[in-house]
Scaffold this motif. Structure first.
Motif, PDB file in Angstrom:
ATOM      1  N   ALA A 151     -10.594  12.505  -1.950  1.00 39.61           N
ATOM      2  CA  ALA A 151     -11.734  11.943  -1.223  1.00 39.61           C
ATOM      3  C   ALA A 151     -11.968  10.487  -1.619  1.00 39.61           C
ATOM      4  CB  ALA A 151     -12.980  12.779  -1.491  1.00 39.61           C
ATOM      5  N   PHE A 152     -11.836  10.190  -2.914  1.00 40.14           N
ATOM      6  CA  PHE A 152     -12.005   8.804  -3.367  1.00 40.14           C
ATOM      7  C   PHE A 152     -10.942   7.897  -2.756  1.00 40.14           C
ATOM      8  CE2 PHE A 152     -10.818   5.462  -6.406  1.00 40.14           C
ATOM      9  CZ  PHE A 152     -12.014   4.762  -6.468  1.00 40.14           C
ATOM     10  N   VAL A 153      -9.706   8.365  -2.697  1.00 43.62           N
ATOM     11  CA  VAL A 153      -8.627   7.562  -2.109  1.00 43.62           C
ATOM     12  C   VAL A 153      -8.894   7.328  -0.623  1.00 43.62           C
ATOM     13  CG1 VAL A 153      -6.176   7.550  -1.535  1.00 43.62           C
ATOM     14  CG2 VAL A 153      -6.913   8.277  -3.800  1.00 43.62           C
ATOM     15  N   PHE A 154      -9.359   8.369   0.082  1.00 43.08           N
ATOM     16  CA  PHE A 154      -9.669   8.211   1.499  1.00 43.08           C
ATOM     17  C   PHE A 154     -10.771   7.171   1.710  1.00 43.08           C
ATOM     18  CE2 PHE A 154      -8.097  12.682   2.823  1.00 43.08           C
ATOM     19  CZ  PHE A 154      -6.800  12.182   2.896  1.00 43.08           C
ATOM     20  N   VAL A 155     -11.804   7.241   0.896  1.00 42.43           N
ATOM     21  CA  VAL A 155     -12.907   6.274   1.026  1.00 42.43           C
ATOM     22  C   VAL A 155     -12.414   4.858   0.733  1.00 42.43           C
ATOM     23  CG1 VAL A 155     -15.101   5.545   0.017  1.00 42.43           C
ATOM     24  CG2 VAL A 155     -14.699   7.956   0.508  1.00 42.43           C
ATOM     25  N   LEU A 156     -11.585   4.717  -0.293  1.00 43.11           N
ATOM     26  CA  LEU A 156     -11.062   3.390  -0.640  1.00 43.11           C
ATOM     27  C   LEU A 156     -10.190   2.832   0.477  1.00 43.11           C
ATOM     28  CD1 LEU A 156     -10.809   1.180  -2.789  1.00 43.11           C
ATOM     29  CD2 LEU A 156      -8.852   2.426  -3.732  1.00 43.11           C
ATOM     30  N   LEU A 157      -9.348   3.680   1.060  1.00 42.81           N
ATOM     31  CA  LEU A 157      -8.493   3.224   2.158  1.00 42.81           C
ATOM     32  C   LEU A 157      -9.323   2.805   3.361  1.00 42.81           C
ATOM     33  CD1 LEU A 157      -5.536   5.792   2.095  1.00 42.81           C
ATOM     34  CD2 LEU A 157      -5.550   3.446   1.259  1.00 42.81           C
ATOM     35  N   PHE A 158     -10.355   3.578   3.661  1.00 45.81           N
ATOM     36  CA  PHE A 158     -11.207   3.215   4.794  1.00 45.81           C
ATOM     37  C   PHE A 158     -11.912   1.884   4.537  1.00 45.81           C
ATOM     38  CE2 PHE A 158     -15.222   3.186   7.104  1.00 45.81           C
ATOM     39  CZ  PHE A 158     -14.792   3.460   8.400  1.00 45.81           C
ATOM     40  N   TYR A 159     -12.397   1.696   3.327  1.00 46.95           N
ATOM     41  CA  TYR A 159     -13.095   0.454   3.000  1.00 46.95           C
ATOM     42  C   TYR A 159     -12.151  -0.743   3.122  1.00 46.95           C
ATOM     43  CZ  TYR A 159     -15.334  -3.174   0.207  1.00 46.95           C
ATOM     44  OH  TYR A 159     -15.845  -4.358  -0.232  1.00 46.95           O
ATOM     45  N   LEU A 160     -10.970  -0.639   2.528  1.00 42.99           N
ATOM     46  CA  LEU A 160     -10.023  -1.759   2.574  1.00 42.99           C
ATOM     47  C   LEU A 160      -9.605  -2.071   4.004  1.00 42.99           C
ATOM     48  CD1 LEU A 160      -7.733  -0.901  -0.486  1.00 42.99           C
ATOM     49  CD2 LEU A 160      -9.517  -2.639  -0.354  1.00 42.99           C
ATOM     50  N   THR A 161      -9.322  -1.020   4.770  1.00 39.24           N
ATOM     51  CA  THR A 161      -8.879  -1.235   6.143  1.00 39.24           C
ATOM     52  C   THR A 161      -9.997  -1.818   6.996  1.00 39.24           C
ATOM     53  OG1 THR A 161      -7.397   0.662   5.914  1.00 39.24           O
ATOM     54  CG2 THR A 161      -7.822  -0.118   8.129  1.00 39.24           C
ATOM     55  N   ALA A 162     -11.212  -1.302   6.832  1.00 35.84           N
ATOM     56  CA  ALA A 162     -12.330  -1.800   7.630  1.00 35.84           C
ATOM     57  C   ALA A 162     -12.620  -3.260   7.318  1.00 35.84           C
ATOM     58  CB  ALA A 162     -13.570  -0.942   7.376  1.00 35.84           C
ATOM     59  N   VAL A 163     -12.585  -3.624   6.036  1.00 31.77           N
ATOM     60  CA  VAL A 163     -12.867  -5.009   5.663  1.00 31.77           C
ATOM     61  C   VAL A 163     -11.744  -5.932   6.135  1.00 31.77           C
ATOM     62  CG1 VAL A 163     -13.121  -6.580   3.714  1.00 31.77           C
ATOM     63  CG2 VAL A 163     -14.326  -4.400   3.713  1.00 31.77           C
TER      64      VAL A 163
ATOM     65  N   LEU B  99       0.819  -1.212   0.000  1.00 33.18           N
ATOM     66  CA  LEU B  99       0.000   0.000   0.000  1.00 33.18           C
ATOM     67  C   LEU B  99       0.850   1.259   0.000  1.00 33.18           C
ATOM     68  CD1 LEU B  99      -2.822  -1.035   2.498  1.00 33.18           C
ATOM     69  CD2 LEU B  99      -3.038  -0.686   0.041  1.00 33.18           C
ATOM     70  N   VAL B 100       1.945   1.244   0.758  1.00 33.82           N
ATOM     71  CA  VAL B 100       2.841   2.408   0.792  1.00 33.82           C
ATOM     72  C   VAL B 100       3.456   2.657  -0.578  1.00 33.82           C
ATOM     73  CG1 VAL B 100       5.040   3.249   1.717  1.00 33.82           C
ATOM     74  CG2 VAL B 100       3.327   2.293   3.260  1.00 33.82           C
ATOM     75  N   VAL B 101       3.948   1.603  -1.203  1.00 32.46           N
ATOM     76  CA  VAL B 101       4.533   1.746  -2.538  1.00 32.46           C
ATOM     77  C   VAL B 101       3.485   2.203  -3.545  1.00 32.46           C
ATOM     78  CG1 VAL B 101       5.641   0.485  -4.433  1.00 32.46           C
ATOM     79  CG2 VAL B 101       6.353   0.072  -2.075  1.00 32.46           C
ATOM     80  N   GLY B 102       2.273   1.656  -3.436  1.00 32.55           N
ATOM     81  CA  GLY B 102       1.209   2.051  -4.365  1.00 32.55           C
ATOM     82  C   GLY B 102       0.827   3.511  -4.218  1.00 32.55           C
ATOM     83  N   ILE B 103       0.721   4.005  -2.983  1.00 33.42           N
ATOM     84  CA  ILE B 103       0.372   5.416  -2.769  1.00 33.42           C
ATOM     85  C   ILE B 103       1.470   6.328  -3.270  1.00 33.42           C
ATOM     86  CG2 ILE B 103      -0.024   7.148  -0.983  1.00 33.42           C
ATOM     87  CD1 ILE B 103      -1.501   5.028   0.604  1.00 33.42           C
ATOM     88  N   ALA B 104       2.726   5.992  -2.969  1.00 29.92           N
ATOM     89  CA  ALA B 104       3.840   6.821  -3.444  1.00 29.92           C
ATOM     90  C   ALA B 104       3.883   6.850  -4.971  1.00 29.92           C
ATOM     91  CB  ALA B 104       5.154   6.288  -2.879  1.00 29.92           C
ATOM     92  N   ALA B 105       3.700   5.690  -5.600  1.00 27.99           N
ATOM     93  CA  ALA B 105       3.712   5.638  -7.071  1.00 27.99           C
ATOM     94  C   ALA B 105       2.546   6.429  -7.658  1.00 27.99           C
ATOM     95  CB  ALA B 105       3.653   4.186  -7.535  1.00 27.99           C
ATOM     96  N   MET B 106       1.388   6.386  -7.011  1.00 24.43           N
ATOM     97  CA  MET B 106       0.229   7.130  -7.500  1.00 24.43           C
ATOM     98  C   MET B 106       0.480   8.636  -7.463  1.00 24.43           C
ATOM     99  SD  MET B 106      -3.658   7.139  -5.981  1.00 24.43           S
ATOM    100  CE  MET B 106      -3.536   5.360  -5.748  1.00 24.43           C
ATOM    101  N   VAL B 107       1.075   9.107  -6.358  1.00 23.90           N
ATOM    102  CA  VAL B 107       1.349  10.547  -6.232  1.00 23.90           C
ATOM    103  C   VAL B 107       2.381  10.993  -7.261  1.00 23.90           C
ATOM    104  CG1 VAL B 107       2.276  12.319  -4.697  1.00 23.90           C
ATOM    105  CG2 VAL B 107       0.710  10.608  -3.801  1.00 23.90           C
TER     106      VAL B 107
END
Length: 328
Positions: free
Chosen positions: A174-186, A29-37
């Motif tokens: 906002a979309f990234v925040f929602v996706l992170l919350f969903y993945l973490t919650a699940v 997830l860290v690598v994916g977020i850094a690559a996305m930015v």
């Protein structure tokens, strides 16, 4: 036993940290977020360093004077003059790609030379500065007060919504925040449910219940997994902030920085509430195979629903009741 929930929480944390899947998932997830930015920063456009060929001091002065206009049109962009002996040499440099364009004098004024196209920002800046300087020279030669001549012709800009340019970035964040919350919650919620079911299947919970209150077991699992989830979210948000700072996206960072801080605060409240629901879902299942029916919506309770007025309230007001068809 007052500190029992702490022992359970520490066990949940240490057990999960020791799992390679947990560490690898955070790393991915860290690598994916850094690559996305980084990818968004590259595709979003970077400042351009323009190189313009000139053949005399007059055109070099025009190129130098165009630097503020270039920076206003494309923040961070620069312009540099390259001296050549003749217009032919400047044109050859344009063909070879050594310069982006060339500015030379003609009988009618000036000419901006490009290979197959000329950048719009560069062309506008050079044309505006060259025309302005020519106008000043002509006004001085004709003994005309240029300030009085152009009085009242200034055009200013005022934005009613200066933050509108960041609307797309805000929506993506906002979309990234929602996706992170969903993945973490699940991910962590399912871990809580599976842990509860495993202890029920192995009958370990019976041994634990003799020494630890059931409520302490529940709170220990919720607190332990909430701490792990919060740690993961903080790491991912911190990675995004650092990546934005390193890529020079300071304006975007200042826009979404407060939102990231509020996201972490509200994440704690939301995840703790969901953790309780996941723990309940795990307690309702007696086997691992039953988790699907307790954690996902179940429509089997009314396979062939129908609605009919209830006999008791048929006379007063209509109502519907759903019942299962059965064979007799």
């Amino acid at each position: 036993m007052r500190g029992a929930w702490r022992v359970v929480a520490e066990r949940e944390i240490t057990t999960r940290i020791q799992q390679k899947s947990f560490r690898y998932s955070i790393l991915a997830l860290v690598v994916g977020i850094a690559a996305m930015v980084v990818l968004a920063s590259v595709l979003g456009g970077r400042p351009t360093d323009y190189k313009v060929g000139v053949v005399d001091q007059e055109t070099a002065a025009i190129v130098k004077a165009a630097a503020p206009a270039i920076d206003r049109a494309d923040e961070g962009s620069t312009i540099e003059a390259r001296d050549f002996d003749s217009a032919a040499a400047a044109e050859r440099a344009v063909r070879d790609g050594d310069v982006d364009a060339a500015l030379v004098r003609t009988d009618a004024g000036y000419e901006v030379i490009g290979e197959n196209k000329i950048d719009g920002t560069l062309s506008t800046a050079l044309t505006t500065i060259a025309s302005q300087q020519a106008l000043e020279r002509n006004a001085q030669a004709q003994d005309v007060d240029l300030e009085q001549l152009v009085a009242g012709s200034a055009v200013a800009e005022r934005l009613l919504d200066p933050d509108a340019d960041d609307a797309g970035a805000r929506s993506a964040t906002a979309f990234v925040f929602v996706l992170l919350f969903y993945l973490t919650a699940v991910m962590f919620g399912m871990t809580i449910a599976q842990s509860v079911v495993q202890e029920k299947e192995s009958r370990v919970v019976e041994i634990l219940a003799a020494a630890v209150p059931i409520r302490a077991l529940l709170w220990g699992k919720i607190v332990g997994n909430s701490v792990l989830a919060l740690f993961q979210i903080v790491v991912m948000v911190g990675t995004g902030v650092i990546a934005l700072a390193l890529t020079g996206e300071k304006d975007l960072l200042s826009a979404i920085g407060p939102a990231a801080a509020w996201y972490i605060a509200f994440f704690v409240l939301g995840f703790v509430a969901l953790s309780g629901l996941w723990a309940v879902a795990g307690s309702l299942a007696s086997r691992q195979e039953d988790l699907g029916s307790t954690t996902m919506p179940d429509r089997s309770s009314c396979s062939r629903p129908t609605c009919s007025p209830s006999p008791r309230v048929r006379a007063s007001r209509p109502s519907c009741r759903c019942f299962r068809w059965s064979r007799r």
